[in-house]
Scaffold this motif. Structure first.
Motif, PDB file in Angstrom:
ATOM      1  N   THR A  78     -10.534 -31.879  -4.036  1.00  0.00           N
ATOM      2  CA  THR A  78     -11.518 -32.641  -4.818  1.00  0.00           C
ATOM      3  C   THR A  78     -12.451 -33.358  -3.835  1.00  0.00           C
ATOM      4  O   THR A  78     -12.103 -34.419  -3.302  1.00  0.00           O
ATOM      5  CB  THR A  78     -10.840 -33.718  -5.689  1.00  0.00           C
ATOM      6  N   GLY A  79     -13.589 -32.774  -3.587  1.00  0.00           N
ATOM      7  CA  GLY A  79     -14.527 -33.321  -2.611  1.00  0.00           C
ATOM      8  C   GLY A  79     -13.872 -33.378  -1.235  1.00  0.00           C
ATOM      9  O   GLY A  79     -12.834 -32.742  -0.978  1.00  0.00           O
ATOM     10  N   GLY A  80     -14.483 -34.159  -0.356  1.00  0.00           N
ATOM     11  CA  GLY A  80     -13.882 -34.352   0.967  1.00  0.00           C
ATOM     12  C   GLY A  80     -12.678 -35.274   0.878  1.00  0.00           C
ATOM     13  O   GLY A  80     -11.689 -35.121   1.598  1.00  0.00           O
ATOM     14  N   THR A  81     -12.739 -36.216  -0.042  1.00  0.00           N
ATOM     15  CA  THR A  81     -11.672 -37.210  -0.174  1.00  0.00           C
ATOM     16  C   THR A  81     -10.318 -36.548  -0.427  1.00  0.00           C
ATOM     17  O   THR A  81      -9.298 -36.975   0.131  1.00  0.00           O
ATOM     18  CB  THR A  81     -12.000 -38.164  -1.351  1.00  0.00           C
ATOM     19  N   TRP A 108     -15.613 -44.944   7.724  1.00  0.00           N
ATOM     20  CA  TRP A 108     -15.795 -44.950   6.273  1.00  0.00           C
ATOM     21  C   TRP A 108     -14.577 -45.646   5.662  1.00  0.00           C
ATOM     22  O   TRP A 108     -13.442 -45.227   5.867  1.00  0.00           O
ATOM     23  CB  TRP A 108     -15.909 -43.520   5.784  1.00  0.00           C
ATOM     24  N   TYR A 117     -11.053 -44.286   4.293  1.00  0.00           N
ATOM     25  CA  TYR A 117      -9.926 -43.860   5.147  1.00  0.00           C
ATOM     26  C   TYR A 117      -8.788 -44.875   5.060  1.00  0.00           C
ATOM     27  O   TYR A 117      -7.624 -44.522   4.998  1.00  0.00           O
ATOM     28  CB  TYR A 117     -10.346 -43.754   6.626  1.00  0.00           C
ATOM     29  N   ASN A 176     -15.046 -38.246  12.162  1.00  0.00           N
ATOM     30  CA  ASN A 176     -16.126 -37.853  11.243  1.00  0.00           C
ATOM     31  C   ASN A 176     -17.335 -37.457  12.093  1.00  0.00           C
ATOM     32  O   ASN A 176     -17.991 -38.293  12.681  1.00  0.00           O
ATOM     33  CB  ASN A 176     -16.436 -39.033  10.316  1.00  0.00           C
ATOM     34  N   ASN A 211     -20.745 -41.061   9.379  1.00  0.00           N
ATOM     35  CA  ASN A 211     -20.946 -42.217   8.499  1.00  0.00           C
ATOM     36  C   ASN A 211     -20.090 -43.345   9.070  1.00  0.00           C
ATOM     37  O   ASN A 211     -18.880 -43.168   9.170  1.00  0.00           O
ATOM     38  CB  ASN A 211     -20.479 -41.863   7.081  1.00  0.00           C
ATOM     39  N   ASP A 230     -13.708 -34.506   9.860  1.00  0.00           N
ATOM     40  CA  ASP A 230     -14.361 -34.724   8.573  1.00  0.00           C
ATOM     41  C   ASP A 230     -15.837 -34.359   8.736  1.00  0.00           C
ATOM     42  O   ASP A 230     -16.607 -35.079   9.368  1.00  0.00           O
ATOM     43  CB  ASP A 230     -14.177 -36.199   8.191  1.00  0.00           C
ATOM     44  N   ALA A 290     -18.238 -33.969   6.436  1.00  0.00           N
ATOM     45  CA  ALA A 290     -18.919 -34.194   5.156  1.00  0.00           C
ATOM     46  C   ALA A 290     -20.448 -34.080   5.254  1.00  0.00           C
ATOM     47  O   ALA A 290     -21.103 -33.679   4.301  1.00  0.00           O
ATOM     48  CB  ALA A 290     -18.543 -35.569   4.600  1.00  0.00           C
ATOM     49  N   TYR A 291     -21.014 -34.421   6.423  1.00  0.00           N
ATOM     50  CA  TYR A 291     -22.489 -34.481   6.534  1.00  0.00           C
ATOM     51  C   TYR A 291     -23.076 -33.319   7.336  1.00  0.00           C
ATOM     52  O   TYR A 291     -24.232 -33.370   7.750  1.00  0.00           O
ATOM     53  CB  TYR A 291     -22.898 -35.837   7.148  1.00  0.00           C
ATOM     54  N   SER A 304     -17.154 -30.663   2.424  1.00  0.00           N
ATOM     55  CA  SER A 304     -17.384 -31.250   1.103  1.00  0.00           C
ATOM     56  C   SER A 304     -18.683 -30.689   0.532  1.00  0.00           C
ATOM     57  O   SER A 304     -19.682 -30.566   1.253  1.00  0.00           O
ATOM     58  CB  SER A 304     -17.504 -32.770   1.242  1.00  0.00           C
ATOM     59  N   SER A 307     -20.227 -32.316  -1.735  1.00  0.00           N
ATOM     60  CA  SER A 307     -20.925 -33.497  -2.265  1.00  0.00           C
ATOM     61  C   SER A 307     -22.344 -33.603  -1.725  1.00  0.00           C
ATOM     62  O   SER A 307     -23.296 -33.792  -2.482  1.00  0.00           O
ATOM     63  CB  SER A 307     -20.149 -34.761  -1.917  1.00  0.00           C
ATOM     64  N   LYS A 308     -22.500 -33.503  -0.397  1.00  0.00           N
ATOM     65  CA  LYS A 308     -23.828 -33.678   0.203  1.00  0.00           C
ATOM     66  C   LYS A 308     -24.524 -32.327   0.372  1.00  0.00           C
ATOM     67  O   LYS A 308     -25.690 -32.172   0.020  1.00  0.00           O
ATOM     68  CB  LYS A 308     -23.740 -34.369   1.567  1.00  0.00           C
ATOM     69  N   ARG A 356     -17.101 -32.922  -7.523  1.00  0.00           N
ATOM     70  CA  ARG A 356     -15.811 -33.058  -6.848  1.00  0.00           C
ATOM     71  C   ARG A 356     -15.244 -31.739  -6.328  1.00  0.00           C
ATOM     72  O   ARG A 356     -14.231 -31.241  -6.827  1.00  0.00           O
ATOM     73  CB  ARG A 356     -14.775 -33.746  -7.770  1.00  0.00           C
TER      74      ARG A 356
HETATM   75  N1  PLP Z   1     -16.187 -38.479   4.576  1.00  0.00           N
HETATM   76  C1  PLP Z   1     -17.118 -39.406   4.706  1.00  0.00           C
HETATM   77  C2  PLP Z   1     -17.270 -40.089   6.007  1.00  0.00           C
HETATM   78  C3  PLP Z   1     -17.947 -39.741   3.623  1.00  0.00           C
HETATM   79  O1  PLP Z   1     -18.878 -40.687   3.775  1.00  0.00           O
HETATM   80  C4  PLP Z   1     -17.788 -39.055   2.410  1.00  0.00           C
HETATM   81  C5  PLP Z   1     -18.623 -39.418   1.250  1.00  0.00           C
HETATM   82  O2  PLP Z   1     -19.177 -40.455   1.118  1.00  0.00           O
HETATM   83  C6  PLP Z   1     -16.800 -38.064   2.351  1.00  0.00           C
HETATM   84  C7  PLP Z   1     -16.019 -37.804   3.443  1.00  0.00           C
HETATM   85  C8  PLP Z   1     -16.536 -37.189   1.181  1.00  0.00           C
HETATM   86  O3  PLP Z   1     -16.754 -37.651  -0.014  1.00  0.00           O
HETATM   87  P1  PLP Z   1     -16.482 -36.800  -1.331  1.00  0.00           P
HETATM   88  O4  PLP Z   1     -15.035 -36.977  -1.621  1.00  0.00           O
HETATM   89  O5  PLP Z   1     -17.363 -37.438  -2.309  1.00  0.00           O
HETATM   90  O6  PLP Z   1     -16.806 -35.376  -1.032  1.00  0.00           O
END
Ligand code: PLP
Length: 413
Positions: free
Chosen positions: A107-110, A134, A137, A184, A189, A223, A225-226, A257, A259-260, A268
């Motif tokens: 579910t997403g990166g989380t 972030w 974590y 990350n 982030n 991670d 994500a970006y 992820s 998400s971005k 998700r």
């Molecule tokens: N890792 C970092 C550092 C993030 O900032 C985010 C989103 O804000 C995520 C992972 C992954 O988020 P998501 O679960 O929304 O895909």
């Protein structure tokens, strides 16, 4: 007196998310004096220069054209096989590391961060990440009975601080059966920093040495994500070549992820992908993480899987999506360029920004700094190590002047 029903491990937990709190203040101010008079630099999603939430147009078209059964049906718990293959293409591009890889939908990166902590650390263990991190974590670690410790991410010269990470890894490996390090990168982030391929090679070598010396094992969790807004796609992914032929004692997990990269935040979906020199470790990765998926959310968003698969199976669609990502990468970069130039001009200290949604200014007492800026109707996020500015969500025309005002606020506290 209220007699809590919560079990002991849950009692007292409350997610006081500072980002949502800062955003709530900005939203209330905008309602009072008009959004055009407020600068909301708290949101971690791309807003265009008209402050509209961006959806990549090709992603929208593909998603909206899916047959309804592809939207409503269950997906296999681990993810559809074509998704598990194509998400590795999306993550690694031309730099798929040599070794065994295996993917599981999350579910997403989380979701993948959750599974990795749950399945690769023991109760009471400490996970390591950078001092700029972030906040989720920590919540993830604490909720699962783990701790989070940090190392100073950058040297005084602004380079990756391998010695500080090494010290923490060695200290913890003396006490634990294994160590997990979360990094990350690229486009970190909250700072916009990225490790080089050489940095990553040194991290792998350091983890291997520490594991060999103690007869233990190390998990390197990357991670990413970006990654889709971190620069030229092939150049950015070269960092994964540092995971070629990993030593036996080091397992890498790369977290992707949607998400971005697909602007599908609320849908998700992501994937955790292991890289290992052991076929058995890759098989185990698939089994244990699929099991934890069954035990948490069961299966994931099928429509998002189909969207990624269709786009990464069709050159024309992929070319279009990449052009759209590039457009927004440039939109964010133009905002960063102004901020960085003004920061230099007024002497505002900054963590070196390479790319990504955010940049950060180190300072003590970040809450007081942010509070001062509220008088100018500017809303940023106070973190332990400084202030985070969400370039992704501030329209270009509102960027000029933020750096100088932030610098004044820094001096005033
Ligand atoms: N890792 C970092 C550092 C993030 O900032 C985010 C989103 O804000 C995520 C992972 C992954 O988020 P998501 O679960 O929304 O895909």
């Amino acid at each position: 007196m209220y007699n809590s029903f919560a079990a002991p491990q849950a009692k007292g937990k409350a997610a006081n998310d500072i980002i949502f709190a800062a955003n709530a203040l900005a939203v209330a101010d905008a309602a009072a004096i008009g959004a055009e008079n407020v600068t909301n630099g708290t949101i971690g999603a791309i807003l265009d220069d008209d402050s509209k939430l961006v959806c990549l147009p090709t992603v929208e078209a593909v998603y909206r054209n899916l047959p309804i059964n592809e939207v409503i049906a269950y997906a296999p718990i681990a993810g559809t096989p074509d998704f598990l293959e194509k998400v590795q293409v999306a993550t690694f591009g031309k730099s798929r590391p040599n070794g065994f890889t295996s993917a599981v939908a999350t579910t997403g990166g989380t979701g993948g961060i959750h599974h990795a902590i749950w399945n690769y650390t023991e109760a009471g263990d400490t996970v390591i990440t950078a001092d700029w991190y972030w906040g989720a974590y920590k919540v993830l670690c604490l909720d699962m009975g783990r701790k989070l410790d940090t190392y100073k991410m950058l040297t005084d010269g602004g380079t990756f601080n391998l010695p500080a990470l090494t010290e923490k890894v060695n200290a913890l490996l003396a006490k634990q059966n294994s160590i997990m390090v979360i990094i990350n990168t690229p486009a970190h982030n909250p700072t916009g920093y990225s490790l080089t391929t050489e940095d990553m090679e040194q991290v792998v070598a350091m983890l291997n040495k520490a594991a060999e010396e103690t007869g233990k094992q190390a998990i390197l969790f990357l991670d990413a994500a970006y990654i889709d807004y971190a620069g030229e796609k092939d150049a950015v992914r070269e960092v994964f070549k540092a995971l070629d032929n990993l030593p036996e004692r080091v397992l890498a997990i790369v977290q992707y992820s949607m998400s971005k990269g697909f602007t599908m935040y609320g849908q998700r979906l992501g994937a955790m992908i292991c890289v290992t020199s052991s076929e058995a470790a890759a098989k185990e990765f698939f089994e244990i993480n699929q099991y934890t998926s069954r035990a948490t959310w069961s299966n994931n968003n099928r429509a998002a899987m189909r969207t990624l698969v269709q786009i990464y199976s069709d050159d024309a669609l992929l070319t279009a999506v990449e052009a759209e990502r590039d457009h927004y990468y440039k939109m964010i970069k133009a905002r960063a360029d102004i901020f960085v130039e003004e920061a230099k001009a007024c002497g505002l200290p900054m963590i070196p920004y390479i790319a990504g949604f955010f940049l950060s200014v180190p300072c003590a007492n970040s809450q007081a700094v942010c509070d001062i800026l509220h008088k100018d109707h500017i809303y940023l996020v106070p973190l332990a190590a400084g202030v985070r500015i969400a370039l992704c969500s501030i329209p270009l025309q509102k960027i000029p002047g933020i750096a100088a005002k932030l610098n004044d606020a820094l001096k005033a506290v």
